[in-house]
Design a protein around this motif. Structure first.
Motif, PDB file in Angstrom:
ATOM      1  N   ASP A   1     -14.302  19.432 -28.385  1.00  0.00           N
ATOM      2  CA  ASP A   1     -13.470  20.337 -27.592  1.00  0.00           C
ATOM      3  C   ASP A   1     -13.064  19.670 -26.279  1.00  0.00           C
ATOM      4  N   PHE A   2     -12.084  18.777 -26.369  1.00  0.00           N
ATOM      5  CA  PHE A   2     -11.563  18.083 -25.188  1.00  0.00           C
ATOM      6  C   PHE A   2     -10.067  17.924 -25.365  1.00  0.00           C
ATOM      7  N   ASN A   3      -9.277  18.469 -24.421  1.00  0.00           N
ATOM      8  CA  ASN A   3      -7.829  18.400 -24.526  1.00  0.00           C
ATOM      9  C   ASN A   3      -7.209  18.332 -23.136  1.00  0.00           C
ATOM     10  N   LYS A   4      -5.896  18.423 -23.064  1.00  0.00           N
ATOM     11  CA  LYS A   4      -5.173  18.287 -21.795  1.00  0.00           C
ATOM     12  C   LYS A   4      -5.599  19.335 -20.779  1.00  0.00           C
ATOM     13  N   GLU A   5      -6.025  20.517 -21.238  1.00  0.00           N
ATOM     14  CA  GLU A   5      -6.433  21.579 -20.324  1.00  0.00           C
ATOM     15  C   GLU A   5      -7.698  21.222 -19.542  1.00  0.00           C
ATOM     16  N   ASP A   6      -8.443  20.224 -19.997  1.00  0.00           N
ATOM     17  CA  ASP A   6      -9.648  19.783 -19.288  1.00  0.00           C
ATOM     18  C   ASP A   6      -9.325  18.863 -18.116  1.00  0.00           C
ATOM     19  N   LEU A   7      -8.057  18.500 -17.962  1.00  0.00           N
ATOM     20  CA  LEU A   7      -7.628  17.596 -16.894  1.00  0.00           C
ATOM     21  C   LEU A   7      -6.703  18.315 -15.937  1.00  0.00           C
ATOM     22  N   ASN A   8      -6.722  17.927 -14.672  1.00  0.00           N
ATOM     23  CA  ASN A   8      -5.714  18.404 -13.728  1.00  0.00           C
ATOM     24  C   ASN A   8      -4.399  17.696 -14.057  1.00  0.00           C
ATOM     25  N   SER A   9      -3.347  18.459 -14.269  1.00  0.00           N
ATOM     26  CA  SER A   9      -2.095  17.872 -14.747  1.00  0.00           C
ATOM     27  C   SER A   9      -1.408  17.007 -13.701  1.00  0.00           C
ATOM     28  N   PHE A  10      -1.662  17.283 -12.417  1.00  0.00           N
ATOM     29  CA  PHE A  10      -1.001  16.511 -11.357  1.00  0.00           C
ATOM     30  C   PHE A  10      -2.025  16.138 -10.301  1.00  0.00           C
ATOM     31  N   THR A  11      -2.108  14.851  -9.975  1.00  0.00           N
ATOM     32  CA  THR A  11      -3.047  14.379  -8.957  1.00  0.00           C
ATOM     33  C   THR A  11      -2.372  13.348  -8.070  1.00  0.00           C
ATOM     34  N   TRP A  12      -3.014  13.092  -6.930  1.00  0.00           N
ATOM     35  CA  TRP A  12      -2.541  12.084  -5.981  1.00  0.00           C
ATOM     36  C   TRP A  12      -3.550  10.957  -5.877  1.00  0.00           C
TER      37      TRP A  12
ATOM     38  N   GLY B   1       0.845  -1.185   0.000  1.00  0.00           N
ATOM     39  CA  GLY B   1       0.000   0.000   0.000  1.00  0.00           C
ATOM     40  C   GLY B   1       0.880   1.234   0.000  1.00  0.00           C
ATOM     41  N   GLY B   2       0.318   2.339  -0.474  1.00  0.00           N
ATOM     42  CA  GLY B   2       1.106   3.565  -0.521  1.00  0.00           C
ATOM     43  C   GLY B   2       0.385   4.675  -1.252  1.00  0.00           C
ATOM     44  N   VAL B   3       1.171   5.588  -1.799  1.00  0.00           N
ATOM     45  CA  VAL B   3       0.637   6.739  -2.515  1.00  0.00           C
ATOM     46  C   VAL B   3       1.134   6.721  -3.960  1.00  0.00           C
ATOM     47  N   THR B   4       0.348   7.359  -4.833  1.00  0.00           N
ATOM     48  CA  THR B   4       0.694   7.394  -6.249  1.00  0.00           C
ATOM     49  C   THR B   4       0.492   8.791  -6.814  1.00  0.00           C
ATOM     50  N   PRO B   5       1.570   9.544  -7.031  1.00  0.00           N
ATOM     51  CA  PRO B   5       1.438  10.789  -7.790  1.00  0.00           C
ATOM     52  C   PRO B   5       1.309  10.475  -9.283  1.00  0.00           C
ATOM     53  N   THR B   6       0.454  11.225  -9.963  1.00  0.00           N
ATOM     54  CA  THR B   6       0.205  11.007 -11.393  1.00  0.00           C
ATOM     55  C   THR B   6       0.340  12.316 -12.137  1.00  0.00           C
ATOM     56  N   TYR B   7       1.062  12.286 -13.243  1.00  0.00           N
ATOM     57  CA  TYR B   7       1.237  13.458 -14.096  1.00  0.00           C
ATOM     58  C   TYR B   7       0.662  13.148 -15.478  1.00  0.00           C
ATOM     59  N   ILE B   8      -0.244  13.988 -15.950  1.00  0.00           N
ATOM     60  CA  ILE B   8      -0.841  13.811 -17.276  1.00  0.00           C
ATOM     61  C   ILE B   8       0.137  14.281 -18.345  1.00  0.00           C
ATOM     62  N   LEU B   9       0.467  13.388 -19.262  1.00  0.00           N
ATOM     63  CA  LEU B   9       1.403  13.715 -20.334  1.00  0.00           C
ATOM     64  C   LEU B   9       0.709  14.348 -21.533  1.00  0.00           C
ATOM     65  N   GLY B  10      -0.496  13.865 -21.868  1.00  0.00           N
ATOM     66  CA  GLY B  10      -1.164  14.414 -23.040  1.00  0.00           C
ATOM     67  C   GLY B  10      -2.497  13.746 -23.304  1.00  0.00           C
ATOM     68  N   VAL B  11      -3.221  14.306 -24.260  1.00  0.00           N
ATOM     69  CA  VAL B  11      -4.518  13.806 -24.699  1.00  0.00           C
ATOM     70  C   VAL B  11      -4.507  13.766 -26.221  1.00  0.00           C
ATOM     71  N   ASP B  12      -4.991  12.672 -26.784  1.00  0.00           N
ATOM     72  CA  ASP B  12      -5.135  12.560 -28.225  1.00  0.00           C
ATOM     73  C   ASP B  12      -6.395  13.337 -28.629  1.00  0.00           C
ATOM     74  N   GLU B  13      -6.225  14.554 -29.117  1.00  0.00           N
ATOM     75  CA  GLU B  13      -7.363  15.422 -29.420  1.00  0.00           C
ATOM     76  C   GLU B  13      -8.087  14.962 -30.689  1.00  0.00           C
ATOM     77  N   LYS B  14      -9.418  15.098 -30.660  1.00  0.00           N
ATOM     78  CA  LYS B  14     -10.251  14.684 -31.776  1.00  0.00           C
ATOM     79  C   LYS B  14     -10.855  15.900 -32.464  1.00  0.00           C
ATOM     80  N   ASN B  15     -10.886  15.866 -33.790  1.00  0.00           N
ATOM     81  CA  ASN B  15     -11.501  16.960 -34.550  1.00  0.00           C
ATOM     82  C   ASN B  15     -12.986  17.058 -34.237  1.00  0.00           C
ATOM     83  N   GLY B  16     -13.452  18.274 -33.972  1.00  0.00           N
ATOM     84  CA  GLY B  16     -14.868  18.496 -33.731  1.00  0.00           C
ATOM     85  C   GLY B  16     -15.309  18.320 -32.300  1.00  0.00           C
TER      86      GLY B  16
END
Length: 198
Positions: A142-153, A125-140
């Motif tokens: 409006d969803f991209n990396k800015e819609d996610l928190n870049s760093f979470t626990w 058991g323990g803790v897990t820091p997570t960093y978002i690297l990127g999002v595969d954006e789709k045409n049409g």
């Protein structure tokens, strides 16, 4: 990303190669599948994370019953995007994208049956820091990396089984922070991985 969190994330990632050569450290590369459980309403888009895959390496540091297990893993989540409906089941238009993340779990492990026999069982058991690297954006859509928190626990628990040099691990991570930038809900992730240890 907050500077203190970024420093900790980098320190955990740097720890892996620096201790891998020590005599009491086992290296455990692994690959697996993961299942995410988070859904959010973002303006006129409903986003749901689903099945993905992961690959990485854990270290088992120490030869006693208790040991330290840092790791570094690449996660690829599939996200279903549904646009223009109140309920995702009433689909007007949907698409799928992928979200790429880097996880650096830091766990305390317990060898329940030893580690040098034919079969070994461990809990951790323990803790897990997570960093978002990127999002595969789709045409049409409006969803991209800015819609996610870049760093979470996250907080995680897991169990592992060794058979000779082969390993199988089941892990459950509870998201402690909001996964999406403008919606509530942590990303709870169940993962199943197989690998080898040496």
């Amino acid at each position: 990303m907050k500077s203190s969190a970024k420093i900790l994330f980098i320190a955990v990632a740097a720890l892996i190669p620096s201790v891998a050569a020590t005599a009491q450290t086992q290296i455990n590369p692994k690959v697996g599948v993961n299942f995410s459980g988070v859904e959010a309403k973002l303006q006129d888009i409903t986003a749901e994370t689903r099945v993905g895959w992961n690959a990485g390496v854990d270290l088992r540091m120490g030869d006693k019953a208790l040991y330290l297990q840092p790791g570094l893993h690449y996660y690829n989540f599939t996200a279903r995007l549904v646009e223009g409906v109140e309920h995702p089941d009433d689909i007007a238009f949907s698409d799928e994208t992928t979200i790429q993340a880097l996880k650096a779990p830091l766990n305390i492990g317990l060898r329940l049956t030893g580690d040098n026999g034919l079969i070994g069982i461990q809990a951790r058991g323990g803790v897990t820091p997570t960093y978002i690297l990127g999002v595969d954006e789709k045409n049409g859509i409006d969803f991209n990396k800015e819609d996610l928190n870049s760093f979470t626990w996250g907080a995680n628990v897991g169990v592992g089984v060794n058979f000779l040099f082969l390993t199988a691990d089941l892990n459950y991570e509870i998201g402690l922070d909001d996964f999406f930038a403008n919606a509530e809900g942590g990303n709870n992730v169940l993962s199943l991985s197989v690998g080898i240890k040496f």
